[in-house]
Write an enzyme that holds these catalytic residues in place. Structure first.
Site, PDB file in Angstrom:
ATOM      1  N   LYS A  64      25.951  -3.218  85.790  1.00 11.94           N
ATOM      2  CA  LYS A  64      24.865  -2.472  86.437  1.00 11.94           C
ATOM      3  C   LYS A  64      23.507  -3.076  86.169  1.00 11.94           C
ATOM      4  CE  LYS A  64      26.665   2.164  87.190  1.00 11.94           C
ATOM      5  NZ  LYS A  64      26.353   3.584  86.996  1.00 11.94           N
ATOM      6  N   LYS A  86      36.327  -3.077  93.369  1.00 10.89           N
ATOM      7  CA  LYS A  86      36.742  -1.680  93.489  1.00 10.89           C
ATOM      8  C   LYS A  86      35.906  -0.971  94.559  1.00 10.89           C
ATOM      9  CE  LYS A  86      33.789   0.230  89.980  1.00 10.89           C
ATOM     10  NZ  LYS A  86      33.508   0.954  88.788  1.00 10.89           N
ATOM     11  N   LYS A 129      30.479   3.477  95.380  1.00  6.64           N
ATOM     12  CA  LYS A 129      29.422   4.199  96.102  1.00  6.64           C
ATOM     13  C   LYS A 129      28.306   3.275  96.530  1.00  6.64           C
ATOM     14  CE  LYS A 129      29.793   8.493  93.421  1.00  6.64           C
ATOM     15  NZ  LYS A 129      29.268   9.128  92.202  1.00  6.64           N
TER      16      LYS A 129
END
Ligand code: AMP
Ligand code: TRP
Length: 335
Positions: free
Chosen positions: A111, A194, A197
């Protein structure tokens, strides 16, 4: 009876991976357990969130919980920031966890990306708050997708170190509940990533509020390879050689509650165009009602707000005495 805790971040675009990897299991664990399901708004702001959008997203995750069949009276649904004990215990855990432990967290590295110096401090200590979420209730069972495994191991380490440091078996050791099927749903556009969002392409995921036409279009456009549906024989390949093909089989299996081997028995050798028709039908059958119920609930925000406020009150009643004991153990003076 176990106490179950899990959380979902209100960061928009709730998708099939969230549902199959987590929320569907939340609903299934209700029987015989005491469950707390939390909309983790404090975790969400570790990366920038637009305030009005955050409010909508908190309600949207709550609607998804309710639409997936979680009973807000028998169990507890609430948003994290309403229960201050999470933050209070997280501070203690900031002082228990070691920098070296956090430096190993792969989600932070992903992130924060290249600009680690510019990541928020909150993002760095995110796993400590997550440990606090769980341990504020002394919860023992935590249903999550595969990507949260490392964070749960850290929660165990924190509990163990706290117990060791203060010389008492206070916090329980957390059991991750990562179900085999669909613990890691992959992107529809790229089987090596994966479903997420934050993927820029909406075609990479099935959102829980997609209508039937959108679900059909996204599945039709989902990437596959030219070979027929794998049939279980060595010629059919495996997850490493045909990730997109196996992802669709796994999605089918999870939605149908069947092992992948059975899906292969039924569809192996067929063209993907045929298999995709069956997958569209199944996905619409399973996700359609959830999307429709989320839509219905979104027209009644005061009901959602009532669920969260009632849940938070009941969560605080469990959290307060545990926090008080923690303060005592640490040596704080209090009223
Ligand atoms: P998040 O959206 O990061 O708050 O995740 C909420 C829950 O969904 C967590 O338990 C995740 O592990 C799970 N989850 C997120 N993405 C996926 C995925 N692609 N496959 C399976 N589970 C997922
Ligand atoms: N970190 C989790 C995720 O991104 C969300 C979460 C926060 C959580 N607190 C939790 C999950 C406590 C389980 C238990 O998916």
């Amino acid at each position: 009876m176990a106490r179950v805790f899990s959380g979902v971040q209100p960061t928009g675009n709730l998708h099939l991976g969230n549902y199959l990897g987590a929320i569907r299991n939340f609903a299934r664990l209700q029987d015989g357990n005491e469950c707390l399901y939390c909309v983790v708004d404090m975790h969400a702001i570790t990366v920038w969130q637009d305030p009005p959008e955050l409010q909508n997203n908190i309600r949207e995750v709550t609607a998804a919980f309710l639409a997936s069949g979680i009973d807000p009276q028998a169990h507890i649904i609430f948003n994290q920031s309403r229960v201050p004990q999470h933050a209070e215990i997280a501070w203690i855990f900031n002082c228990v966890a070691r920098m070296g432990w956090l430096n190993r967290m792969t989600q932070f590295k992903e992130k924060a990306g290249k600009h680690r110096e510019n990541a928020s401090v909150g993002l760095y200590v995110y796993p400590n708050l997550m440990a606090a979420d769980i341990l504020t209730y002394k919860a023992t069972h935590v249903p999550v997708g595969e990507d949260q495994k490392q964070h749960l191991e850290l929660a165990r380490d924190i509990a163990q170190k706290f117990n060791n440091d203060f010389g008492q078996e206070f916090f329980p050791i957390v059991e991750p509940l990562i179900l085999d099927s669909a613990a890691r749903v992959m992107s529809l556009r790229d089987g090596s990533n994966k479903m997420s969002k934050s993927d820029a392409s909406d075609y990479s995921r099935l959102n829980l509020n997609d209508d039937a036409d959108t679900i059909a279009l996204k599945i039709r456009k989902a990437r596959t390879d030219p070979a027929p549906v794998p049939d279980g024989s060595p010629d059919g390949g495996d997850r490493s050689t045909r990730p997109e093909a196996f992802n669709l089989l796994e999605i089918y299996g999870a939605l149908a509650d069947q092992p992948v081997s059975q899906v292969q028995k039924e569809f192996g050798g067929q063209q993907f165009s045929e298999f995709k028709k069956a997958l569209v039908e199944l996905a619409v059958e399973k996700l359609g009602p959830i999307g429709a119920e989320m839509q219905r609930l979104s027209s009644d925000p005061s009901y959602i707000d009532g669920v969260l406020s009632d849940g938070a009150m009941r969560a605080r009643a469990i959290a307060q005495p545990i926090r008080d004991e923690v303060y005592e153990i640490v040596g704080f003076l209090r009223d």
